[in-house]
Design an enzyme around this catalytic site. Structure first.
Site, short mmCIF file in Angstrom:
data_model
loop_
_atom_site.label_atom_id
_atom_site.label_comp_id
_atom_site.label_asym_id
_atom_site.label_seq_id
_atom_site.Cartn_x
_atom_site.Cartn_y
_atom_site.Cartn_z
N GLY A 45 0.84 -1.19 0.00
CA GLY A 45 0.00 0.00 0.00
C GLY A 45 0.88 1.24 0.00
CD GLN A 50 3.27 5.86 2.81
OE1 GLN A 50 2.31 5.29 2.33
NE2 GLN A 50 4.29 5.21 3.36
CB CYS A 105 5.26 2.53 7.65
SG CYS A 105 4.74 3.99 6.75
CG LEU A 106 6.64 1.27 1.67
CD1 LEU A 106 6.08 1.49 0.27
CD2 LEU A 106 7.72 0.20 1.66
CG HIS A 147 -0.57 1.01 7.36
ND1 HIS A 147 0.29 0.69 8.38
CD2 HIS A 147 0.15 1.80 6.51
CE1 HIS A 147 1.47 1.26 8.16
NE2 HIS A 147 1.41 1.93 7.02
CD GLU A 148 -0.95 2.35 2.73
OE1 GLU A 148 -0.59 3.53 2.55
OE2 GLU A 148 -0.16 1.46 3.09
CG HIS A 151 0.13 6.81 5.50
ND1 HIS A 151 1.22 7.40 6.11
CD2 HIS A 151 0.46 5.50 5.36
CE1 HIS A 151 2.16 6.49 6.32
NE2 HIS A 151 1.72 5.32 5.88
#
Length: 195
Positions: A45, A50, A105-106, A147-148, A151
């Site tokens: 995701g 991000q 997380c990226l 999670h996304e 963000h």
């Protein structure tokens, strides 16, 4: 085109993102670039903040989870074919007993912790053609979406940790924002000044 991923500490990750309209410039290309960026970083995701854009958009491709033998065949099948952009999403309901899953997380490479989330969600969103959908998701797919979604609300998974866990990872987080981290994808660090 693969875009740099914004690292922990950048203010864009803390803003509540703005809705977009069908005339948002270059939206199709942006969605394509977000998927490419996510794949390049081995993610499932990626949210627009991000990549430095404070808009209500995220993409999900849960295919990598389809091989998890702990999942039911039905869930494996659903994950196998799930690839979707979510535009202007709004979570309407989160239900069920919270369960823990190890998340990463990226934007926060090298930090993984157990996070508790509800197993079922109901979400309203628009697809790439701005058609509105109201759908229910459960299990891992619900978790990735939650999670996304966090963000675009300016929330990171580390916010959901206990105060003890937060203290334990505080130095790691500080190092990430300074670029003192190994990530095998392009990143943009808030505390590195360009000369």
């Amino acid at each position: 085109m693969i875009l740099p991923i914004v690292a922990y500490g950048d203010p864009v990750l803390r803003k509540k993102a703005e809705p977009i309209t069908p005339d948002y410039p270059g939206l199709d290309e942006l969605i394509e670039n977000m998927f490419e960026t996510m794949y390049g970083a081995s993610g499932v995701g990626l949210a627009a903040p991000q990549i430095g854009r404070s808009i209500r958009l995220f993409v999900v491709d849960a295919t990598p989870f389809a091989d998890d033998e702990d999942l039911s065949e039905a869930e494996q099948e659903r994950l196998k074919s799930f690839k979707q952009p979510f535009i202007n999403p709004e979570i309407l309901e989160e239900t069920g007993d919270e369960w823990a899953f190890n998340e990463g997380c990226l934007s926060i490479p090298g930090v993984n912790e157990d996070v508790f989330r509800c197993p079922n969600i109901k979400i309203k969103y628009q697809d790439a053609d701005f058609n509105e959908h109201i759908e229910e998701f459960d299990g891992l797919l619900a978790r990735v979406i939650q999670h996304e979604y966090d963000h675009i609300e300016g929330v990171l998974f580390t916010d959901k940790l206990s105060s003890l866990k937060k203290r334990i990872i505080k130095n790691k987080l500080g190092n990430i924002s300074k670029g003192k981290v190994n990530a095998d994808y392009r990143m943009r660090f808030p505390d590195i000044k360009l000369r």
